[in-house]
Design a protein around this motif. Sequence first.
Motif: not given
Ligand SMILES: [Cu+2]
Length: 210
Positions: A108, A110, A124, A182, A184
Amino acid sequence: MRRTTVFAVGIAVTALIATGCSSGNNSANPSSTPPPSGSSTASTSAEPTTAVADSGGAFSAAGPDFTYNEAAVPIGSTLTAEVDEADGMTTVDIQVTGLQPDRAYGAHAHTLACGPTPSDSGPHYQNQKDPAATPETPSSDPAYANTQNEVWLDFTTDSAGNASAATMVEWEFRPGEAQSIVIHDHRTSTEPGKAGMAGDRLACVPVQFP
Ligand SMILES: [Cu+2]
Protein backbone atom coordinates in the motif's frame (compact mmCIF):
# COMPACT_ATOMS: atom_id res chain seq x y z
CA MET A 1 -5.18 -0.38 -23.36
CA ARG A 2 -4.21 -1.19 -19.80
CA ARG A 3 -1.73 -3.86 -20.90
CA THR A 4 -0.04 -1.43 -23.20
CA THR A 5 0.32 1.11 -20.42
CA VAL A 6 1.83 -1.37 -17.99
CA PHE A 7 4.26 -2.64 -20.62
CA ALA A 8 5.47 0.85 -21.38
CA VAL A 9 5.93 1.54 -17.70
CA GLY A 10 7.93 -1.65 -17.37
CA ILE A 11 10.43 -0.40 -19.91
CA ALA A 12 10.85 2.85 -18.02
CA VAL A 13 11.32 1.08 -14.72
CA THR A 14 13.91 -1.27 -16.19
CA ALA A 15 15.89 1.72 -17.33
CA LEU A 16 15.62 3.20 -13.87
CA ILE A 17 16.98 0.03 -12.28
CA ALA A 18 19.92 -0.01 -14.65
CA THR A 19 20.72 3.60 -13.81
CA GLY A 20 20.47 2.96 -10.09
CA CYS A 21 22.71 -0.09 -10.21
CA SER A 22 25.41 1.49 -12.32
CA SER A 23 25.59 4.59 -10.15
CA GLY A 24 26.30 2.46 -7.11
CA ASN A 25 24.70 4.92 -4.73
CA ASN A 26 21.52 6.89 -4.19
CA SER A 27 22.51 10.00 -6.06
CA ALA A 28 20.68 9.19 -9.30
CA ASN A 29 19.59 12.43 -10.87
CA PRO A 30 15.86 12.34 -11.72
CA SER A 31 16.41 14.88 -14.48
CA SER A 32 18.51 12.36 -16.34
CA THR A 33 15.51 10.07 -16.71
CA PRO A 34 13.81 10.65 -20.05
CA PRO A 35 10.20 11.79 -19.77
CA PRO A 36 7.50 9.27 -20.69
CA SER A 37 6.44 9.44 -24.29
CA GLY A 38 3.04 8.94 -25.84
CA SER A 39 -0.38 9.44 -24.24
CA SER A 40 -0.63 13.00 -25.50
CA THR A 41 -3.74 12.54 -27.59
CA ALA A 42 -6.36 13.88 -25.18
CA SER A 43 -7.32 17.36 -26.39
CA THR A 44 -7.77 19.14 -23.07
CA SER A 45 -5.70 17.04 -20.68
CA ALA A 46 -3.04 18.61 -18.51
CA GLU A 47 0.45 17.24 -18.78
CA PRO A 48 0.68 14.11 -16.65
CA THR A 49 2.87 14.40 -13.59
CA THR A 50 5.16 11.47 -13.12
CA ALA A 51 7.12 10.42 -10.07
CA VAL A 52 9.39 7.49 -9.50
CA ALA A 53 10.43 5.72 -6.36
CA ASP A 54 13.20 7.51 -4.54
CA SER A 55 15.13 4.31 -4.38
CA GLY A 56 18.61 3.05 -4.95
CA GLY A 57 16.86 -0.11 -6.01
CA ALA A 58 17.77 -2.58 -3.30
CA PHE A 59 16.47 -3.33 0.18
CA SER A 60 18.86 -3.25 3.09
CA ALA A 61 18.64 -3.25 6.85
CA ALA A 62 19.92 0.34 6.95
CA GLY A 63 17.67 1.87 4.30
CA PRO A 64 16.75 4.03 2.54
CA ASP A 65 14.78 1.00 1.28
CA PHE A 66 14.27 -0.87 4.52
CA THR A 67 13.67 -4.57 4.91
CA TYR A 68 12.36 -5.61 8.30
CA ASN A 69 12.28 -9.34 7.47
CA GLU A 70 15.24 -10.56 5.49
CA ALA A 71 13.65 -13.97 4.86
CA ALA A 72 10.54 -12.54 3.22
CA VAL A 73 12.21 -9.49 1.64
CA PRO A 74 15.88 -10.41 1.17
CA ILE A 75 18.67 -7.86 1.15
CA GLY A 76 19.23 -6.88 -2.46
CA SER A 77 15.63 -7.45 -3.56
CA THR A 78 13.99 -4.43 -5.15
CA LEU A 79 10.77 -2.49 -5.51
CA THR A 80 10.44 0.30 -8.04
CA ALA A 81 7.36 2.42 -8.48
CA GLU A 82 6.00 4.84 -11.02
CA VAL A 83 3.20 7.25 -10.16
CA ASP A 84 1.30 9.13 -12.85
CA GLU A 85 -1.23 11.86 -12.07
CA ALA A 86 -3.36 13.59 -14.66
CA ASP A 87 -6.89 14.94 -14.93
CA GLY A 88 -7.84 13.92 -11.41
CA MET A 89 -6.70 10.33 -11.88
CA THR A 90 -3.67 8.59 -10.40
CA THR A 91 -2.03 5.40 -11.60
CA VAL A 92 0.60 3.63 -9.53
CA ASP A 93 2.68 0.79 -10.98
CA ILE A 94 5.22 -1.23 -9.05
CA GLN A 95 7.69 -3.94 -9.93
CA VAL A 96 9.47 -6.17 -7.44
CA THR A 97 12.41 -8.50 -7.91
CA GLY A 98 14.17 -11.02 -5.75
CA LEU A 99 11.42 -11.76 -3.24
CA GLN A 100 10.32 -15.23 -2.16
CA PRO A 101 8.99 -17.22 -5.13
CA ASP A 102 5.30 -17.99 -5.58
CA ARG A 103 4.27 -15.97 -2.55
CA ALA A 104 1.46 -13.47 -1.99
CA TYR A 105 2.26 -10.10 -0.45
CA GLY A 106 0.23 -7.02 0.41
CA ALA A 107 1.38 -3.51 -0.49
CA HIS A 108 0.00 0.00 0.00
CA ALA A 109 0.83 3.69 -0.14
CA HIS A 110 1.50 4.97 3.38
CA THR A 111 1.48 8.48 4.76
CA LEU A 112 4.89 8.85 6.40
CA ALA A 113 8.50 8.26 5.46
CA CYS A 114 10.23 4.93 5.88
CA GLY A 115 12.43 4.48 8.91
CA PRO A 116 14.26 1.77 10.78
CA THR A 117 11.10 0.82 12.68
CA PRO A 118 8.24 -0.75 10.68
CA SER A 119 5.64 1.58 12.18
CA ASP A 120 7.56 4.68 11.05
CA SER A 121 5.64 4.82 7.76
CA GLY A 122 2.35 5.54 9.53
CA PRO A 123 -1.12 4.55 8.33
CA HIS A 124 -2.38 4.14 4.80
CA TYR A 125 -2.97 7.19 2.69
CA GLN A 126 -6.73 7.75 2.31
CA ASN A 127 -8.39 10.12 -0.13
CA GLN A 128 -11.37 10.53 2.21
CA LYS A 129 -9.99 10.22 5.72
CA ASP A 130 -11.87 7.85 8.03
CA PRO A 131 -13.08 10.11 10.87
CA ALA A 132 -12.97 7.15 13.27
CA ALA A 133 -9.30 6.42 12.67
CA THR A 134 -6.72 7.35 15.31
CA PRO A 135 -2.97 6.81 15.52
CA GLU A 136 -3.63 3.87 17.83
CA THR A 137 -6.45 2.34 15.76
CA PRO A 138 -6.03 2.94 12.05
CA SER A 139 -9.00 2.77 9.73
CA SER A 140 -10.49 -0.71 9.31
CA ASP A 141 -13.90 0.40 8.02
CA PRO A 142 -14.48 -0.96 4.50
CA ALA A 143 -16.21 2.32 3.64
CA TYR A 144 -12.78 3.99 3.89
CA ALA A 145 -10.24 1.16 3.78
CA ASN A 146 -10.81 -0.05 0.24
CA THR A 147 -9.18 -0.12 -3.16
CA GLN A 148 -10.85 3.10 -4.32
CA ASN A 149 -10.04 5.25 -1.28
CA GLU A 150 -6.53 3.89 -0.70
CA VAL A 151 -3.73 2.68 -2.96
CA TRP A 152 -3.47 -1.10 -2.74
CA LEU A 153 -0.80 -2.92 -4.73
CA ASP A 154 -1.01 -6.54 -3.59
CA PHE A 155 0.95 -8.99 -5.72
CA THR A 156 1.97 -12.63 -5.99
CA THR A 157 5.51 -13.40 -7.11
CA ASP A 158 6.40 -15.79 -9.90
CA SER A 159 8.80 -18.70 -9.57
CA ALA A 160 11.73 -16.28 -9.76
CA GLY A 161 10.40 -14.02 -6.99
CA ASN A 162 9.38 -11.22 -9.35
CA ALA A 163 6.01 -9.52 -9.73
CA SER A 164 4.29 -6.37 -10.82
CA ALA A 165 1.10 -4.67 -9.71
CA ALA A 166 -0.87 -1.60 -10.72
CA THR A 167 -3.84 0.36 -9.48
CA MET A 168 -5.77 3.40 -10.66
CA VAL A 169 -7.82 5.71 -8.45
CA GLU A 170 -10.04 8.65 -9.33
CA TRP A 171 -8.19 11.28 -7.35
CA GLU A 172 -4.74 12.81 -6.96
CA PHE A 173 -2.55 12.75 -3.87
CA ARG A 174 -2.50 15.74 -1.56
CA PRO A 175 1.10 16.98 -1.84
CA GLY A 176 3.41 15.57 0.81
CA GLU A 177 0.81 13.38 2.50
CA ALA A 178 1.96 10.07 1.01
CA GLN A 179 5.64 9.24 1.30
CA SER A 180 6.18 5.50 1.08
CA ILE A 181 5.08 2.10 -0.19
CA VAL A 182 5.05 -0.69 2.38
CA ILE A 183 5.17 -4.43 1.62
CA HIS A 184 3.12 -6.58 4.01
CA ASP A 185 3.05 -10.24 4.97
CA HIS A 186 -0.18 -11.23 3.21
CA ARG A 187 -2.92 -9.99 0.94
CA THR A 188 -5.07 -7.12 2.15
CA SER A 189 -8.25 -7.97 4.03
CA THR A 190 -11.56 -6.38 3.07
CA GLU A 191 -14.00 -7.41 5.81
CA PRO A 192 -15.24 -4.98 8.49
CA GLY A 193 -12.79 -4.61 11.37
CA LYS A 194 -9.94 -6.00 9.27
CA ALA A 195 -10.25 -3.97 6.09
CA GLY A 196 -6.89 -2.69 4.93
CA MET A 197 -4.92 -5.01 7.17
CA ALA A 198 -2.28 -7.20 5.56
CA GLY A 199 -0.14 -8.46 8.42
CA ASP A 200 3.36 -7.49 9.42
CA ARG A 201 5.24 -4.75 7.61
CA LEU A 202 8.07 -6.53 5.82
CA ALA A 203 9.71 -3.66 3.95
CA CYS A 204 9.34 0.02 3.03
CA VAL A 205 10.36 2.08 0.01
CA PRO A 206 10.43 5.89 0.00
CA VAL A 207 8.34 7.31 -2.82
CA GLN A 208 7.94 10.94 -3.82
CA PHE A 209 4.30 11.06 -4.81
CA PRO A 210 3.46 14.03 -7.01
CU1 LIG B 1 0.09 -1.00 4.38
